[in-house]
Write a protein that holds these residues in place. Sequence first.
Motif, PDB file in Angstrom:
ATOM      1  N   PRO A  96      16.621  -0.991  -3.355  1.00 28.41           N
ATOM      2  CA  PRO A  96      15.713  -1.594  -4.336  1.00 28.41           C
ATOM      3  C   PRO A  96      14.263  -1.469  -3.887  1.00 28.41           C
ATOM      4  O   PRO A  96      13.921  -1.831  -2.766  1.00 28.41           O
ATOM      5  CB  PRO A  96      16.150  -3.056  -4.362  1.00 28.41           C
ATOM      6  CG  PRO A  96      16.655  -3.314  -2.980  1.00 28.41           C
ATOM      7  CD  PRO A  96      17.202  -2.008  -2.455  1.00 28.41           C
ATOM      8  N   CYS A  97      13.410  -0.960  -4.748  1.00 32.29           N
ATOM      9  CA  CYS A  97      11.979  -1.017  -4.503  1.00 32.29           C
ATOM     10  C   CYS A  97      11.475  -2.386  -4.959  1.00 32.29           C
ATOM     11  O   CYS A  97      12.183  -3.118  -5.655  1.00 32.29           O
ATOM     12  CB  CYS A  97      11.249   0.090  -5.258  1.00 32.29           C
ATOM     13  SG  CYS A  97      11.726   1.754  -4.721  1.00 32.29           S
ATOM     14  N   GLY A  98      10.265  -2.727  -4.579  1.00 33.82           N
ATOM     15  CA  GLY A  98       9.749  -4.043  -4.938  1.00 33.82           C
ATOM     16  C   GLY A  98       8.254  -4.045  -5.137  1.00 33.82           C
ATOM     17  O   GLY A  98       7.556  -3.099  -4.760  1.00 33.82           O
ATOM     18  N   THR A  99       7.758  -5.125  -5.741  1.00 33.48           N
ATOM     19  CA  THR A  99       6.315  -5.302  -5.926  1.00 33.48           C
ATOM     20  C   THR A  99       5.789  -6.482  -5.125  1.00 33.48           C
ATOM     21  O   THR A  99       4.618  -6.838  -5.225  1.00 33.48           O
ATOM     22  CB  THR A  99       5.971  -5.499  -7.418  1.00 33.48           C
ATOM     23  OG1 THR A  99       6.742  -6.585  -7.940  1.00 33.48           O
ATOM     24  CG2 THR A  99       6.259  -4.231  -8.211  1.00 33.48           C
ATOM     25  N   PRO A 104      10.375  -0.260   4.713  1.00 32.33           N
ATOM     26  CA  PRO A 104      10.508   0.772   5.747  1.00 32.33           C
ATOM     27  C   PRO A 104      11.911   0.848   6.355  1.00 32.33           C
ATOM     28  O   PRO A 104      12.340   1.923   6.802  1.00 32.33           O
ATOM     29  CB  PRO A 104       9.470   0.355   6.804  1.00 32.33           C
ATOM     30  CG  PRO A 104       8.478  -0.467   6.061  1.00 32.33           C
ATOM     31  CD  PRO A 104       9.252  -1.177   4.995  1.00 32.33           C
ATOM     32  N   ARG A 105      12.620  -0.270   6.362  1.00 40.44           N
ATOM     33  CA  ARG A 105      13.970  -0.274   6.924  1.00 40.44           C
ATOM     34  C   ARG A 105      14.950   0.538   6.101  1.00 40.44           C
ATOM     35  O   ARG A 105      16.035   0.891   6.583  1.00 40.44           O
ATOM     36  CB  ARG A 105      14.470  -1.715   7.051  1.00 40.44           C
ATOM     37  CG  ARG A 105      13.620  -2.591   7.967  1.00 40.44           C
ATOM     38  CD  ARG A 105      14.133  -4.008   8.011  1.00 40.44           C
ATOM     39  NE  ARG A 105      14.169  -4.607   6.682  1.00 40.44           N
ATOM     40  CZ  ARG A 105      14.702  -5.784   6.400  1.00 40.44           C
ATOM     41  NH1 ARG A 105      15.257  -6.499   7.375  1.00 40.44           N
ATOM     42  NH2 ARG A 105      14.683  -6.269   5.180  1.00 40.44           N
ATOM     43  N   LEU A 132       8.480   7.918  -3.832  1.00 38.02           N
ATOM     44  CA  LEU A 132       9.473   8.723  -3.133  1.00 38.02           C
ATOM     45  C   LEU A 132       8.841   9.976  -2.537  1.00 38.02           C
ATOM     46  O   LEU A 132       9.216  10.414  -1.441  1.00 38.02           O
ATOM     47  CB  LEU A 132      10.614   9.080  -4.086  1.00 38.02           C
ATOM     48  CG  LEU A 132      11.501   7.903  -4.506  1.00 38.02           C
ATOM     49  CD1 LEU A 132      12.560   8.355  -5.491  1.00 38.02           C
ATOM     50  CD2 LEU A 132      12.155   7.252  -3.295  1.00 38.02           C
ATOM     51  N   GLN A 133       7.888  10.541  -3.258  1.00 38.93           N
ATOM     52  CA  GLN A 133       7.175  11.704  -2.736  1.00 38.93           C
ATOM     53  C   GLN A 133       6.466  11.345  -1.426  1.00 38.93           C
ATOM     54  O   GLN A 133       6.418  12.150  -0.485  1.00 38.93           O
ATOM     55  CB  GLN A 133       6.174  12.195  -3.778  1.00 38.93           C
ATOM     56  CG  GLN A 133       5.446  13.485  -3.422  1.00 38.93           C
ATOM     57  CD  GLN A 133       4.458  13.875  -4.510  1.00 38.93           C
ATOM     58  OE1 GLN A 133       3.493  13.153  -4.793  1.00 38.93           O
ATOM     59  NE2 GLN A 133       4.701  15.006  -5.152  1.00 38.93           N
ATOM     60  N   LEU A 175       3.338   3.054   2.556  1.00 45.15           N
ATOM     61  CA  LEU A 175       4.572   3.278   1.802  1.00 45.15           C
ATOM     62  C   LEU A 175       4.524   2.491   0.494  1.00 45.15           C
ATOM     63  O   LEU A 175       5.440   1.742   0.148  1.00 45.15           O
ATOM     64  CB  LEU A 175       5.787   2.871   2.634  1.00 45.15           C
ATOM     65  CG  LEU A 175       5.964   3.596   3.972  1.00 45.15           C
ATOM     66  CD1 LEU A 175       7.194   3.088   4.693  1.00 45.15           C
ATOM     67  CD2 LEU A 175       6.030   5.106   3.768  1.00 45.15           C
ATOM     68  N   SER A 176       3.414   2.627  -0.236  1.00 46.08           N
ATOM     69  CA  SER A 176       3.258   1.949  -1.519  1.00 46.08           C
ATOM     70  C   SER A 176       2.341   2.758  -2.416  1.00 46.08           C
ATOM     71  O   SER A 176       1.569   3.598  -1.951  1.00 46.08           O
ATOM     72  CB  SER A 176       2.668   0.535  -1.320  1.00 46.08           C
ATOM     73  OG  SER A 176       1.316   0.604  -0.912  1.00 46.08           O
TER      74      SER A 176
END
Length: 237
Positions: free
Chosen positions: A119-122, A152-153, A183-184, A132-133
């Motif tokens: 899951p990505c998050g805001t 990062p985990r 993702l890129q 990484l955002s």
Amino acid sequence: MTFSPHELPSHELSPHEFWQALHPPGSFSTTGPFSGFYPAELGDGRQLCLPIRPLSDGQHALASLIINQASFSVVEALAADLAARLCALEPDVVVGLPTLGLTLAAAVARHLGHARYVPCGTSRKFWYDEALSVPMSSITTPEQVKRLYVDPRMLPLLDGRRVVLIDDVISSGTSIVAGLRLLQAVGVEPVAIGAAMLQSDRWRAALETFGAPWPGRTHGVFATPLLSRAGEEGWRI
């Protein structure tokens, strides 16, 4: 027996009753005019009644899906359909976009036989890396520009894997492009994009700008059109 949506008054479906049931194929006319709801069709012909949301110009409208308000049976049906469309690509990992895309992504991962998803998050946790955002906004909250993060985990789960990126609805394309950019940034190019609903065709331009192949790599359970006002009759495609 087939019913025309404009023959079923919108008050017969209260706001909390939308997205709760799938109807047999042919239950409602798909040619319009539509009043109160639009009957989206799954690949097997089953229909899901979606409320119609007028746009600010008063002359156009879109069908709406709020997947975390849907019944469990509807969510499972949408996830099973999308997983079936994606399984030939042999994805190793499902990545979900917040907020509503997480509901669908988790269910799709289960139907693909996965033990977990990413899951990505805001919401930024203190151990996150700002590198990484990426910025993110959506059509439902255009005034709110947030940042989209990946924990990062989770990076070892993505490295060298076949990834699919999942959102609930793809409309303007801004959210899904943010997901692709994130993702890129971690060196991942998804094998496909998936969604429950492809809302109108506006998303195509955004994805084509990011990269020509992406519209062709995008899979939806169903697509809904931009609707135009048809006087007292309601809305037409």
